[in-house]
Design a protein around this motif. Structure first.
Motif, PDB file in Angstrom:
ATOM      1  N   UNK A   3       0.839  -1.208   0.000  1.00  0.00           N
ATOM      2  CA  UNK A   3       0.000   0.000   0.000  1.00  0.00           C
ATOM      3  C   UNK A   3       0.868   1.250   0.000  1.00  0.00           C
ATOM      4  N   UNK A   4       1.961   1.247   0.736  1.00  0.00           N
ATOM      5  CA  UNK A   4       2.856   2.396   0.770  1.00  0.00           C
ATOM      6  C   UNK A   4       3.492   2.621  -0.597  1.00  0.00           C
ATOM      7  N   UNK A   5       3.792   1.550  -1.312  1.00  0.00           N
ATOM      8  CA  UNK A   5       4.401   1.676  -2.635  1.00  0.00           C
ATOM      9  C   UNK A   5       3.388   2.131  -3.687  1.00  0.00           C
ATOM     10  N   UNK A   6       2.152   1.679  -3.574  1.00  0.00           N
ATOM     11  CA  UNK A   6       1.136   1.972  -4.589  1.00  0.00           C
ATOM     12  C   UNK A   6       0.420   3.301  -4.329  1.00  0.00           C
ATOM     13  N   UNK A   7       0.334   3.728  -3.076  1.00  0.00           N
ATOM     14  CA  UNK A   7      -0.417   4.935  -2.746  1.00  0.00           C
ATOM     15  C   UNK A   7       0.049   6.173  -3.520  1.00  0.00           C
ATOM     16  N   UNK A   8       1.357   6.471  -3.621  1.00  0.00           N
ATOM     17  CA  UNK A   8       1.754   7.652  -4.412  1.00  0.00           C
ATOM     18  C   UNK A   8       1.319   7.565  -5.878  1.00  0.00           C
TER      19      UNK A   8
END
Length: 187
Positions: A3-8
């Motif tokens: 999620x941290x990688x995809x959120x941006x």
């Protein structure tokens, strides 16, 4: 972690969709405003002057709700079947837009102007509106330009300060226009 990688990426895609939609919305607003100004001019039966044209530009500013200044150029012309060309009656541009010349009508606009009957008049309204996205996401700043050609509805022609007789040689029919950006009578 995923999620941290995809959120941006998701945030950038969402913002991108918003700003691309905003650009298309502004382009649509500008086109509708150009048609409205053209329709106003097509219904005019009185002789117009420089104040009327500047008022049309102010009205275009109001309709587009743009923070940037808009520009407008109004051109009246007729079709001469004998010479097989559109003949310039008059042209006036505001806020730095130069007036059109007969040569420009014959070269730049030859393919865009409609087929007309002999001595039939038309009003060409060109508008320009600058669009700059609120946030830089790769969408460049752009100037939306529109060209609308309309026939006068209730009068034989749209007259500027005086009405010349169509086909009599009193229409502006030469290449000597200096392209002044402002009306000489306004100084």
């Amino acid at each position: 972690v995923e999620a941290i990688m995809v959120f941006p990426l998701l945030a950038w895609a969402y913002m991108g969709m918003y700003f691309f939609f905003d650009a298309y919305r502004q382009q649509n607003v500008n086109l509708k405003a150009a048609y409205t100004v053209s329709d106003l001019l097509s219904r005019e039966v009185d002789v117009i002057d420089w104040n009327y044209i500047q008022g049309g530009n102010t009205f275009l500013d109001f309709l587009t709700t743009s923070s940037q200044d808009t520009q407008i150029r109004i051109t009246a012309m007729y079709w001469d079947e004998d010479t097989d060309r559109h003949v310039l009656l008059w042209s006036k541009g505001t806020r730095g837009q130069l007036d059109l010349t007969q040569a420009q009508i014959e070269t730049r606009f030859a393919e865009e102007l409609p087929v007309m009957a002999d001595k039939d008049t038309a009003i060409m309204v060109e508008t320009w509106s600058y669009f700059e996205p609120i946030v830089n996401i790769g969408l460049p700043s752009v100037t939306f330009d529109n060209l609308i050609v309309t026939s006068p509805r209730f009068a034989p022609q749209l007259c500027y300060e005086v009405c010349g007789e169509i086909g009599s040689g009193t229409a502006h029919d030469d290449n000597t226009d200096d392209g002044a950006e402002d009306d000489p009578s306004s100084t």
